[in-house]
Design a protein around this motif. Structure first.
Motif, PDB file in Angstrom:
ATOM      1  N   VAL A   2       0.832  -1.192   0.000  1.00 49.61           N
ATOM      2  CA  VAL A   2       0.000   0.000   0.000  1.00 49.61           C
ATOM      3  C   VAL A   2       0.872   1.249   0.000  1.00 49.61           C
ATOM      4  N   GLN A   3       0.463   2.238  -0.797  1.00 50.39           N
ATOM      5  CA  GLN A   3       1.099   3.544  -0.801  1.00 50.39           C
ATOM      6  C   GLN A   3       0.067   4.601  -0.423  1.00 50.39           C
ATOM      7  N   LEU A   4       0.500   5.616   0.309  1.00 52.76           N
ATOM      8  CA  LEU A   4      -0.363   6.711   0.718  1.00 52.76           C
ATOM      9  C   LEU A   4       0.101   7.991   0.047  1.00 52.76           C
ATOM     10  N   VAL A   5      -0.844   8.743  -0.515  1.00 50.44           N
ATOM     11  CA  VAL A   5      -0.532   9.995  -1.189  1.00 50.44           C
ATOM     12  C   VAL A   5      -1.449  11.082  -0.664  1.00 50.44           C
ATOM     13  N   GLU A   6      -0.857  12.120  -0.071  1.00 51.90           N
ATOM     14  CA  GLU A   6      -1.624  13.234   0.463  1.00 51.90           C
ATOM     15  C   GLU A   6      -1.840  14.295  -0.607  1.00 51.90           C
ATOM     16  N   SER A   7      -2.942  15.035  -0.470  1.00 49.66           N
ATOM     17  CA  SER A   7      -3.222  16.154  -1.351  1.00 49.66           C
ATOM     18  C   SER A   7      -4.121  17.139  -0.623  1.00 49.66           C
ATOM     19  N   GLY A   8      -4.267  18.330  -1.183  1.00 48.46           N
ATOM     20  CA  GLY A   8      -5.182  19.316  -0.646  1.00 48.46           C
ATOM     21  C   GLY A   8      -4.536  20.456   0.102  1.00 48.46           C
ATOM     22  N   GLY A   9      -3.233  20.415   0.274  1.00 46.98           N
ATOM     23  CA  GLY A   9      -2.557  21.501   0.956  1.00 46.98           C
ATOM     24  C   GLY A   9      -2.529  22.759   0.112  1.00 46.98           C
ATOM     25  N   ALA A  23      -5.026   9.317  -0.106  1.00 44.75           N
ATOM     26  CA  ALA A  23      -5.520   8.196  -0.887  1.00 44.75           C
ATOM     27  C   ALA A  23      -4.541   7.034  -0.833  1.00 44.75           C
ATOM     28  N   ALA A  24      -5.075   5.850  -0.612  1.00 42.51           N
ATOM     29  CA  ALA A  24      -4.267   4.641  -0.583  1.00 42.51           C
ATOM     30  C   ALA A  24      -4.370   3.915  -1.909  1.00 42.51           C
ATOM     31  N   SER A  25      -3.255   3.428  -2.387  1.00 45.80           N
ATOM     32  CA  SER A  25      -3.221   2.660  -3.619  1.00 45.80           C
ATOM     33  C   SER A  25      -2.443   1.377  -3.400  1.00 45.80           C
ATOM     34  N   SER A  30      -8.745  -1.916   4.735  1.00 44.03           N
ATOM     35  CA  SER A  30      -9.327  -0.989   5.691  1.00 44.03           C
ATOM     36  C   SER A  30      -8.942  -1.313   7.123  1.00 44.03           C
ATOM     37  N   ASN A  31      -8.218  -2.389   7.328  1.00 41.07           N
ATOM     38  CA  ASN A  31      -7.862  -2.840   8.664  1.00 41.07           C
ATOM     39  C   ASN A  31      -6.619  -2.115   9.178  1.00 41.07           C
ATOM     40  N   TYR A  32      -6.677  -0.789   9.163  1.00 38.60           N
ATOM     41  CA  TYR A  32      -5.620   0.074   9.676  1.00 38.60           C
ATOM     42  C   TYR A  32      -6.244   1.223  10.434  1.00 38.60           C
ATOM     43  N   ALA A  33      -5.623   1.587  11.542  1.00 38.73           N
ATOM     44  CA  ALA A  33      -5.886   2.906  12.092  1.00 38.73           C
ATOM     45  C   ALA A  33      -5.175   3.918  11.196  1.00 38.73           C
ATOM     46  N   MET A  34      -5.812   5.050  10.965  1.00 36.63           N
ATOM     47  CA  MET A  34      -5.222   6.076  10.117  1.00 36.63           C
ATOM     48  C   MET A  34      -5.065   7.357  10.912  1.00 36.63           C
ATOM     49  N   ASN A  77     -10.886   4.085  -0.043  1.00 35.69           N
ATOM     50  CA  ASN A  77      -9.515   3.956   0.469  1.00 35.69           C
ATOM     51  C   ASN A  77      -8.888   5.317   0.730  1.00 35.69           C
ATOM     52  N   THR A  78      -9.650   6.179   1.371  1.00 37.95           N
ATOM     53  CA  THR A  78      -9.222   7.557   1.567  1.00 37.95           C
ATOM     54  C   THR A  78      -9.526   8.017   2.989  1.00 37.95           C
ATOM     55  N   VAL A  79      -8.600   8.762   3.561  1.00 36.10           N
ATOM     56  CA  VAL A  79      -8.801   9.414   4.844  1.00 36.10           C
ATOM     57  C   VAL A  79      -8.700  10.920   4.623  1.00 36.10           C
TER      58      VAL A  79
END
Length: 122
Positions: A2-9, A23-25, A30-34, A77-79
């Protein structure tokens, strides 16, 4: 993996709002605390907010409590981190992270994004 990519800053004035996305790719689960952490220049990375894999009651740092809201959409798959009433002291690179427990320390999170810059001017 899994890779996590932030956006919106971005660059905003004090009092404004931003919504960050992570966003996770890859082979996602979903079995993660984020969580969201942030790091200002010259300072150590600090905890901001965390939410369980099931989306239960989140935990926030005192500095953002009442202003920021963390949420997740496991189907996408998004936090998210909704940031309201931004202050200059919120200026930092914001990172999302995944871990096996709903914790507030960096050491419990093994999966990290690359960060997105948030700058709040006065």
């Amino acid at each position: 993996q899994v890779q996590l990519v932030e956006s919106g800053g971005g660059l905003v004035q004090a009092g404004a709002s931003l919504r960050l996305s992570c966003a996770a790719s890859g082979r996602t689960s979903s079995n993660y605390a984020m969580a969201w952490f942030r790091q200002a220049p010259g300072k150590e990375r600090e905890f901001v907010a965390v939410i369980s894999w099931s989306g239960g009651t989140p935990t926030y740092a005192n500095s953002v409590k009442g202003r920021f809201t963390i949420s997740r959409d496991n189907a996408k798959n998004t936090v998210y981190l909704q940031m309201n009433s931004l202050r200059p002291e919120d200026t930092a690179v914001y990172y999302c992270a995944g871990g096996g427990v709903e914790a507030t320390h960096m050491k419990y999170f093994g999966l990290w994004g690359q960060g997105t810059q948030v700058t709040v001017s006065s």
